[in-house]
Design a protein around this motif. Structure first.
Motif, PDB file in Angstrom:
ATOM      1  N   GLN A  47       0.821  -1.212   0.000  1.00  0.00           N
ATOM      2  CA  GLN A  47       0.000   0.000   0.000  1.00  0.00           C
ATOM      3  C   GLN A  47       0.853   1.259   0.000  1.00  0.00           C
ATOM      4  O   GLN A  47       0.467   2.271  -0.575  1.00  0.00           O
ATOM      5  N   GLN A  63      -9.306  -1.252  -0.424  1.00  0.00           N
ATOM      6  CA  GLN A  63      -8.996  -1.441  -1.835  1.00  0.00           C
ATOM      7  C   GLN A  63      -8.392  -0.162  -2.433  1.00  0.00           C
ATOM      8  O   GLN A  63      -8.521   0.109  -3.619  1.00  0.00           O
ATOM      9  N   ASN A  64      -7.739   0.611  -1.577  1.00  0.00           N
ATOM     10  CA  ASN A  64      -7.019   1.782  -2.077  1.00  0.00           C
ATOM     11  C   ASN A  64      -5.895   1.337  -2.985  1.00  0.00           C
ATOM     12  O   ASN A  64      -5.489   0.178  -2.974  1.00  0.00           O
ATOM     13  N   ASP A  65      -5.367   2.250  -3.739  1.00  0.00           N
ATOM     14  CA  ASP A  65      -4.299   1.918  -4.668  1.00  0.00           C
ATOM     15  C   ASP A  65      -3.090   1.337  -3.955  1.00  0.00           C
ATOM     16  O   ASP A  65      -2.719   1.773  -2.866  1.00  0.00           O
ATOM     17  N   PHE A  67       1.130   0.189  -4.628  1.00  0.00           N
ATOM     18  CA  PHE A  67       2.239   0.718  -5.419  1.00  0.00           C
ATOM     19  C   PHE A  67       3.392  -0.274  -5.463  1.00  0.00           C
ATOM     20  O   PHE A  67       3.676  -0.971  -4.487  1.00  0.00           O
ATOM     21  N   GLU A  81       0.205  -5.833 -15.012  1.00  0.00           N
ATOM     22  CA  GLU A  81      -0.735  -4.847 -15.565  1.00  0.00           C
ATOM     23  C   GLU A  81      -1.515  -5.431 -16.747  1.00  0.00           C
ATOM     24  O   GLU A  81      -2.718  -5.189 -16.889  1.00  0.00           O
ATOM     25  N   MET A  90      -8.396  -5.221  -9.409  1.00  0.00           N
ATOM     26  CA  MET A  90      -7.827  -4.423  -8.333  1.00  0.00           C
ATOM     27  C   MET A  90      -6.368  -4.799  -8.162  1.00  0.00           C
ATOM     28  O   MET A  90      -5.927  -5.861  -8.606  1.00  0.00           O
ATOM     29  N   LYS A  91      -5.632  -3.918  -7.529  1.00  0.00           N
ATOM     30  CA  LYS A  91      -4.261  -4.215  -7.141  1.00  0.00           C
ATOM     31  C   LYS A  91      -4.260  -4.642  -5.678  1.00  0.00           C
ATOM     32  O   LYS A  91      -5.200  -4.362  -4.930  1.00  0.00           O
TER      33      LYS A  91
END
Length: 215
Positions: A47, A63-65, A67, A81, A90-91
């Motif tokens: 995260q 489910q925030n982005d 990195f 990707e 989702m990531k």
């Protein structure tokens, strides 16, 4: 899908040779030891985008982005990707599990006690080593995974372990929380199923007591 223990996915896999060579050459400072599973871990996506142990251990339901960590090469980013995030939608946290030659990951459960009776699928790619060293513990004995070169998913809530009987490290890319499952998968081919009412005796003792503050 509730009854699935192991299923291969008929999707493009990552360049295993290139990935293994990169992992073999990576500075040891990026790895950290996981006592619960008895293996080394490497954080590829978190995260915060940080690769330290605390960042990698965070198991948020958000489910925030997420990195990529700073050292991940472009070919790994592009693979996820183009081939994985397109259907996970989702990531999430991505780790590499490293099991040294002739070592094993002890039997463990990859979810919290509160999530035990929910679908807890884990996506995996073995980039160096064998898939058939993975086993699921049952009351009547261990059930061994089949051999496949394809990406696969397992039921992470079922007690499982792994033996690396090779003279080199086993590398497994693992996609985890907050992603837990999909309604459908590309090229889904289930190969092992849950044995009815055959959880091992005292399976409750296999949860990560330290992480979930069970004792």
């Amino acid at each position: 899908m509730k009854k699935m223990l192991f299923a291969e996915l008929n999707i493009k896999t990552i360049d295993k040779k290139q990935t293994a060579e990169w992992l073999n050459d990576l500075d040891e400072k990026y790895w950290f030891w996981n006592e619960y599973r008895t293996c080394d871990l490497l954080a590829l996506m978190t995260q915060s985008g940080e690769f330290d142990e605390e960042s990698a251990k965070k198991n948020s339901s958000s489910q925030n982005d997420f990195f990529w960590t700073s050292f991940v090469p472009d070919f790994i980013k592009e693979y996820f990707e183009d081939n994985i995030f397109t259907w996970t939608k989702m990531k999430s946290r991505i780790l590499v599990i490293r099991t040294q030659a002739y070592k094993e990951n002890k039997v463990h459960i990859d979810c919290s006690p509160s999530a035990f009776h929910t679908i807890q699928h884990k996506f995996r790619i073995v980039v160096q080593g064998n898939t058939n060293g993975l086993y699921f513990r049952t009351k009547r004995g261990d059930i061994w995974a089949p051999s496949t070169q394809k990406p696969f998913i397992i039921d992470g809530s079922w007690p499982h372990g792994m033996i690396n009987d090779n003279p080199f490290p086993k590398y497994t890319i693992a996609l985890g929380a907050p992603w837990a499952n999909c309604a459908s998968y590309p090229g889904y081919n289930p190969l092992l199923f849950t044995p009815a009412d055959q959880l091992p005796e005292a399976y409750e003792n296999l949860f990560d007591f330290k992480k979930y503050k069970l004792k």
